[in-house]
Design a protein around this motif. Structure first.
Motif, short mmCIF file in Angstrom:
data_model
loop_
_atom_site.label_atom_id
_atom_site.label_comp_id
_atom_site.label_asym_id
_atom_site.label_seq_id
_atom_site.Cartn_x
_atom_site.Cartn_y
_atom_site.Cartn_z
N ILE A 10 0.98 -1.17 -0.10
CA ILE A 10 -0.02 0.01 0.01
C ILE A 10 0.91 1.13 -0.06
N LYS A 11 0.55 2.13 -0.72
CA LYS A 11 1.08 3.56 -0.76
C LYS A 11 -0.06 4.69 -0.41
N PHE A 12 0.41 5.51 0.34
CA PHE A 12 -0.50 6.48 0.52
C PHE A 12 -0.49 7.86 0.09
N ARG A 13 -1.28 8.43 -0.65
CA ARG A 13 -1.35 9.75 -1.42
C ARG A 13 -1.83 10.67 -0.58
N LEU A 14 -0.94 11.54 -0.51
CA LEU A 14 -1.34 12.93 0.38
C LEU A 14 -1.89 13.98 -0.39
N THR A 15 -2.63 14.88 0.07
CA THR A 15 -3.50 16.03 -0.40
C THR A 15 -2.60 16.90 -1.39
N ASP A 16 -1.31 16.97 -0.95
CA ASP A 16 -0.25 17.74 -1.83
C ASP A 16 0.28 17.00 -3.00
N GLY A 17 -0.06 15.72 -3.19
CA GLY A 17 0.32 14.92 -4.37
C GLY A 17 1.29 13.97 -4.04
N SER A 18 1.94 14.19 -2.89
CA SER A 18 3.07 13.36 -2.59
C SER A 18 2.81 12.08 -1.97
N ILE A 31 -7.02 -0.40 10.47
CA ILE A 31 -6.96 0.80 9.56
C ILE A 31 -6.36 1.87 10.57
N ALA A 32 -6.61 1.71 11.89
CA ALA A 32 -5.87 2.52 12.97
C ALA A 32 -4.69 2.51 13.05
N THR A 33 -3.92 1.39 12.89
CA THR A 33 -2.57 0.92 12.50
C THR A 33 -2.06 1.66 11.58
N LEU A 34 -2.67 1.57 10.41
CA LEU A 34 -2.16 2.33 9.13
C LEU A 34 -2.13 3.83 9.42
N LYS A 35 -3.11 4.19 10.15
CA LYS A 35 -3.08 5.85 10.32
C LYS A 35 -2.02 6.09 11.13
N GLU A 36 -1.67 5.43 12.22
CA GLU A 36 -0.34 5.60 13.39
C GLU A 36 0.85 5.43 12.16
N SER A 37 1.04 4.63 11.31
CA SER A 37 2.26 4.51 10.51
C SER A 37 2.04 5.71 9.71
N ILE A 38 1.25 6.28 9.09
CA ILE A 38 1.04 7.51 8.30
C ILE A 38 1.31 8.63 9.15
N THR A 86 -1.54 -0.95 -3.90
CA THR A 86 -2.90 -0.15 -3.74
C THR A 86 -2.72 1.28 -3.26
N THR A 87 -3.35 2.23 -3.86
CA THR A 87 -3.02 3.61 -3.39
C THR A 87 -4.34 4.00 -2.56
N MET A 88 -4.10 4.53 -1.22
CA MET A 88 -5.08 4.71 -0.47
C MET A 88 -4.76 6.46 -0.18
N HIS A 89 -5.99 7.22 -0.57
CA HIS A 89 -5.87 8.59 -0.20
C HIS A 89 -6.00 9.13 1.27
N VAL A 90 -5.28 10.04 1.71
CA VAL A 90 -5.37 10.59 3.17
C VAL A 90 -5.90 11.84 3.14
N VAL A 91 -6.95 12.15 3.87
CA VAL A 91 -7.63 13.42 3.71
C VAL A 91 -7.46 13.91 5.28
N VAL A 92 -6.94 15.24 5.63
CA VAL A 92 -6.87 15.57 6.76
C VAL A 92 -7.96 16.58 7.09
N GLN A 93 -8.49 16.30 8.20
CA GLN A 93 -9.66 17.30 8.56
C GLN A 93 -9.46 17.30 10.29
N HIS A 94 -9.13 18.29 10.54
CA HIS A 94 -8.95 18.71 12.06
C HIS A 94 -10.39 18.97 12.52
N PRO A 95 -10.77 18.44 13.98
CA PRO A 95 -11.84 18.60 14.51
C PRO A 95 -12.15 20.13 14.70
N VAL A 96 -13.46 20.60 14.71
CA VAL A 96 -13.92 21.91 15.01
C VAL A 96 -13.86 22.35 16.21
N THR A 97 -13.07 23.40 16.54
CA THR A 97 -12.96 23.91 17.79
C THR A 97 -14.32 24.56 18.63
#
Length: 117
Positions: A10-18, A31-38, A86-97
């Motif tokens: 698996i490779k992870f595609r970030l929002t900037d294209g890297s 999936i939580a472990t994948l996120k920790e790795s990312i 497999t390419t998985m896309h990573v989306v960053v969404q910070h929680p609303v304060t």
């Protein structure tokens, strides 16, 4: 998600294209472990990067992957032939304060509407 003996590359595609990866993961990896790795491999110079795994969403095959599922459970039945990455896309969404919530509700309260009949 292709693999030998339950391994998926698996490779992870970030929002900037890297990309981060590709890297092999066992089918039983959550999936939580994948996120920790990312999170551990996230480029430090990037602005607005995730602070926790709750700030990230992983998307594969057009579906948002749930933290409690495994890589093997999220496998696409069609597009994943042996020897592919497999390419998985990573989306960053910070929680609303709370401050942002108050500002948003205040902005909607001050709206004016006119109706001409």
């Amino acid at each position: 998600m292709a693999g030998n003996q339950g391994q998926f590359e698996i490779k992870f595609r970030l929002t900037d294209g890297s990309d981060i990866g590709p890297k092999n993961f066992p089918a039983a990896t959550s999936i939580a472990t994948l996120k920790e790795s990312i999170l551990a491999q996230w480029p430090k110079e990037t602005e607005n990067g995730p602070r926790t795994i709750k700030d990230m969403k992983l998307i594969s095959g057009g579906k948002i992957l749930e933290n409690n599922r495994t890589v093997g459970e999220c496998q696409s039945p069609l597009g994943d032939a042996p020897g592919t990455v497999t390419t998985m896309h990573v989306v960053v969404q910070h929680p609303v304060t709370e401050k942002e919530k108050k500002a948003a509700s205040k902005a909607t309260q001050n709206k004016c509407m006119c109706v001409i009949l």
